[in-house]
Write a protein that holds these residues in place. Structure first.
Motif, PDB file in Angstrom:
ATOM      1  N   SER A   1       0.802  -1.212   0.000  1.00  0.00           N
ATOM      2  CA  SER A   1       0.000   0.000   0.000  1.00  0.00           C
ATOM      3  C   SER A   1       0.840   1.270   0.000  1.00  0.00           C
ATOM      4  CB  SER A   1      -0.934   0.013   1.209  1.00  0.00           C
ATOM      5  OG  SER A   1      -0.173  -0.019   2.414  1.00  0.00           O
ATOM      6  N   ASP A   2       2.095   1.172   0.376  1.00  0.00           N
ATOM      7  CA  ASP A   2       2.950   2.345   0.464  1.00  0.00           C
ATOM      8  C   ASP A   2       3.750   2.515  -0.822  1.00  0.00           C
ATOM      9  OD1 ASP A   2       5.172   3.627   3.088  1.00  0.00           O
ATOM     10  OD2 ASP A   2       3.960   4.617   1.558  1.00  0.00           O
ATOM     11  N   TYR A   3       4.082   3.767  -1.135  1.00  0.00           N
ATOM     12  CA  TYR A   3       4.803   4.001  -2.369  1.00  0.00           C
ATOM     13  C   TYR A   3       6.269   3.635  -2.227  1.00  0.00           C
ATOM     14  CZ  TYR A   3       5.920   8.462  -0.041  1.00  0.00           C
ATOM     15  OH  TYR A   3       6.321   9.427   0.841  1.00  0.00           O
ATOM     16  N   SER A   4       6.878   3.433  -3.382  1.00  0.00           N
ATOM     17  CA  SER A   4       8.294   3.144  -3.456  1.00  0.00           C
ATOM     18  C   SER A   4       8.838   3.792  -4.724  1.00  0.00           C
ATOM     19  CB  SER A   4       8.552   1.639  -3.482  1.00  0.00           C
ATOM     20  OG  SER A   4       9.904   1.364  -3.792  1.00  0.00           O
ATOM     21  N   THR A   5      10.109   4.168  -4.696  1.00  0.00           N
ATOM     22  CA  THR A   5      10.753   4.738  -5.875  1.00  0.00           C
ATOM     23  C   THR A   5      11.498   3.676  -6.681  1.00  0.00           C
ATOM     24  OG1 THR A   5      12.785   5.268  -4.697  1.00  0.00           O
ATOM     25  CG2 THR A   5      11.051   6.943  -4.688  1.00  0.00           C
ATOM     26  N   GLN A   6      11.473   2.458  -6.193  1.00  0.00           N
ATOM     27  CA  GLN A   6      12.231   1.380  -6.836  1.00  0.00           C
ATOM     28  C   GLN A   6      11.329   0.544  -7.742  1.00  0.00           C
ATOM     29  OE1 GLN A   6      15.616   1.305  -6.333  1.00  0.00           O
ATOM     30  NE2 GLN A   6      15.076   3.211  -5.255  1.00  0.00           N
ATOM     31  N   GLY A   7      11.705   0.432  -8.979  1.00  0.00           N
ATOM     32  CA  GLY A   7      10.916  -0.355  -9.907  1.00  0.00           C
ATOM     33  C   GLY A   7      10.766  -1.805  -9.488  1.00  0.00           C
ATOM     34  N   SER A   8      11.763  -2.321  -8.824  1.00  0.00           N
ATOM     35  CA  SER A   8      11.733  -3.719  -8.409  1.00  0.00           C
ATOM     36  C   SER A   8      10.659  -3.987  -7.357  1.00  0.00           C
ATOM     37  CB  SER A   8      13.096  -4.141  -7.870  1.00  0.00           C
ATOM     38  OG  SER A   8      13.492  -3.306  -6.793  1.00  0.00           O
ATOM     39  N   ASP A   9      10.115  -2.945  -6.738  1.00  0.00           N
ATOM     40  CA  ASP A   9       9.055  -3.116  -5.738  1.00  0.00           C
ATOM     41  C   ASP A   9       7.669  -3.198  -6.366  1.00  0.00           C
ATOM     42  OD1 ASP A   9      10.675  -0.987  -3.269  1.00  0.00           O
ATOM     43  OD2 ASP A   9      10.774  -3.152  -3.550  1.00  0.00           O
ATOM     44  N   TYR A  10       7.596  -3.052  -7.673  1.00  0.00           N
ATOM     45  CA  TYR A  10       6.304  -3.077  -8.359  1.00  0.00           C
ATOM     46  C   TYR A  10       6.160  -4.376  -9.129  1.00  0.00           C
ATOM     47  CZ  TYR A  10       5.895   1.734  -6.925  1.00  0.00           C
ATOM     48  OH  TYR A  10       5.797   2.866  -6.160  1.00  0.00           O
ATOM     49  N   ALA A  11       5.011  -5.022  -8.928  1.00  0.00           N
ATOM     50  CA  ALA A  11       4.804  -6.348  -9.499  1.00  0.00           C
ATOM     51  C   ALA A  11       4.084  -6.314 -10.847  1.00  0.00           C
ATOM     52  CB  ALA A  11       4.014  -7.212  -8.523  1.00  0.00           C
ATOM     53  N   TYR A  12       3.357  -5.266 -11.107  1.00  0.00           N
ATOM     54  CA  TYR A  12       2.538  -5.209 -12.322  1.00  0.00           C
ATOM     55  C   TYR A  12       2.859  -3.938 -13.095  1.00  0.00           C
ATOM     56  CZ  TYR A  12       0.037  -8.722  -9.681  1.00  0.00           C
ATOM     57  OH  TYR A  12      -0.269  -9.842  -8.948  1.00  0.00           O
ATOM     58  N   TRP A  13       2.909  -4.082 -14.415  1.00  0.00           N
ATOM     59  CA  TRP A  13       3.292  -2.972 -15.286  1.00  0.00           C
ATOM     60  C   TRP A  13       2.380  -2.907 -16.496  1.00  0.00           C
ATOM     61  CZ3 TRP A  13       7.511   0.266 -14.296  1.00  0.00           C
ATOM     62  CH2 TRP A  13       8.299  -0.107 -13.206  1.00  0.00           C
ATOM     63  N   GLY A  14       2.113  -1.664 -16.932  1.00  0.00           N
ATOM     64  CA  GLY A  14       1.462  -1.482 -18.219  1.00  0.00           C
ATOM     65  C   GLY A  14       2.488  -1.558 -19.331  1.00  0.00           C
ATOM     66  N   VAL A  15       2.033  -1.529 -20.560  1.00  0.00           N
ATOM     67  CA  VAL A  15       2.948  -1.631 -21.698  1.00  0.00           C
ATOM     68  C   VAL A  15       3.617  -0.311 -22.012  1.00  0.00           C
ATOM     69  CG1 VAL A  15       1.716  -3.566 -22.703  1.00  0.00           C
ATOM     70  CG2 VAL A  15       1.130  -1.226 -23.401  1.00  0.00           C
ATOM     71  N   GLY A  16       3.062   0.788 -21.500  1.00  0.00           N
ATOM     72  CA  GLY A  16       3.678   2.086 -21.690  1.00  0.00           C
ATOM     73  C   GLY A  16       3.048   2.891 -22.811  1.00  0.00           C
ATOM     74  N   THR A  17       3.281   4.200 -22.744  1.00  0.00           N
ATOM     75  CA  THR A  17       2.814   5.114 -23.785  1.00  0.00           C
ATOM     76  C   THR A  17       3.960   6.072 -24.129  1.00  0.00           C
ATOM     77  OG1 THR A  17       1.057   6.668 -24.403  1.00  0.00           O
ATOM     78  CG2 THR A  17       1.808   6.767 -22.130  1.00  0.00           C
ATOM     79  N   GLN A  18       4.152   6.310 -25.408  1.00  0.00           N
ATOM     80  CA  GLN A  18       5.266   7.126 -25.865  1.00  0.00           C
ATOM     81  C   GLN A  18       4.935   8.602 -25.759  1.00  0.00           C
ATOM     82  OE1 GLN A  18       8.470   6.188 -27.206  1.00  0.00           O
ATOM     83  NE2 GLN A  18       8.838   8.388 -27.008  1.00  0.00           N
ATOM     84  N   VAL A  19       5.846   9.341 -25.166  1.00  0.00           N
ATOM     85  CA  VAL A  19       5.764  10.803 -25.135  1.00  0.00           C
ATOM     86  C   VAL A  19       7.004  11.338 -25.840  1.00  0.00           C
ATOM     87  CG1 VAL A  19       5.799  12.856 -23.679  1.00  0.00           C
ATOM     88  CG2 VAL A  19       4.411  10.876 -23.017  1.00  0.00           C
ATOM     89  N   THR A  20       6.783  12.153 -26.864  1.00  0.00           N
ATOM     90  CA  THR A  20       7.885  12.750 -27.604  1.00  0.00           C
ATOM     91  C   THR A  20       7.718  14.263 -27.581  1.00  0.00           C
ATOM     92  OG1 THR A  20       8.021  10.825 -29.062  1.00  0.00           O
ATOM     93  CG2 THR A  20       9.102  12.838 -29.801  1.00  0.00           C
ATOM     94  N   VAL A  21       8.763  14.942 -27.134  1.00  0.00           N
ATOM     95  CA  VAL A  21       8.737  16.397 -27.030  1.00  0.00           C
ATOM     96  C   VAL A  21       9.752  16.960 -28.013  1.00  0.00           C
ATOM     97  CG1 VAL A  21       8.899  18.376 -25.501  1.00  0.00           C
ATOM     98  CG2 VAL A  21       8.141  16.162 -24.594  1.00  0.00           C
ATOM     99  N   SER A  22       9.280  17.733 -28.955  1.00  0.00           N
ATOM    100  CA  SER A  22      10.182  18.318 -29.949  1.00  0.00           C
ATOM    101  C   SER A  22      10.616  19.706 -29.513  1.00  0.00           C
ATOM    102  CB  SER A  22       9.483  18.398 -31.307  1.00  0.00           C
ATOM    103  OG  SER A  22       8.364  19.258 -31.234  1.00  0.00           O
ATOM    104  N   SER A  23      11.822  20.080 -29.932  1.00  0.00           N
ATOM    105  CA  SER A  23      12.354  21.388 -29.535  1.00  0.00           C
ATOM    106  C   SER A  23      11.935  22.479 -30.509  1.00  0.00           C
ATOM    107  CB  SER A  23      13.875  21.306 -29.465  1.00  0.00           C
ATOM    108  OG  SER A  23      14.396  20.896 -30.714  1.00  0.00           O
TER     109      SER A  23
END
Length: 125
Positions: free
Chosen positions: A103-125
């Motif tokens: 229930s508590d947050y963590s900054t370590q990816g290894s503490d998370y058991a489930y992941w989404g596939v992700g979404t791409q963010v692209t920022v142009s200059s």
């Protein structure tokens, strides 16, 4: 099991804003801490922000003040409001949920058991 699905990514110009959403579902998902991570091109995964099950928030220092994380358990959705985007924010952004009892947050990816596939963010200059 917890299922996660991100949306809201895209191509924007520097200085613009985007809001990412992560729909979560599954066993006791509302009782788990959730987080956003990102993976920039050719770099390791980075912690962005996390929310505990009771709403406490932790932001990475480098993005604090520009990125705002929130969760709406009634809508089963985690959000990431990203403001004043910079080219260096370009990355695949993923949401993650902790395992059972986490229930508590963590900054370590290894503490998370489930992941989404992700979404791409692209920022142009």
């Amino acid at each position: 099991q917890v299922q996660l699905a991100e949306s809201g990514g895209g191509l924007v110009q520097a200085g613009a804003s985007l809001r990412l959403a992560c729909a979560f579902s599954g066993s006791s998902a509302v009782n788990r801490a959730l987080a956003w991570f990102r993976r920039p091109p050719m770099r390791d995964r980075e912690f962005v922000a996390a929310v505990s099950s009771d709403g406490r928030i932790y932001n990475a220092d480098s993005m604090a003040g520009r990125f705002i994380v929130s969760r709406d358990n009634a809508k089963n959705t985690l959000y990431l409001q990203m403001n004043r985007l910079k080219p260096e924010d370009t990355a695949v952004y993923s949401c993650a949920a902790r395992g059972f009892g986490g229930s508590d947050y963590s900054t370590q990816g290894s503490d998370y058991a489930y992941w989404g596939v992700g979404t791409q963010v692209t920022v142009s200059s």
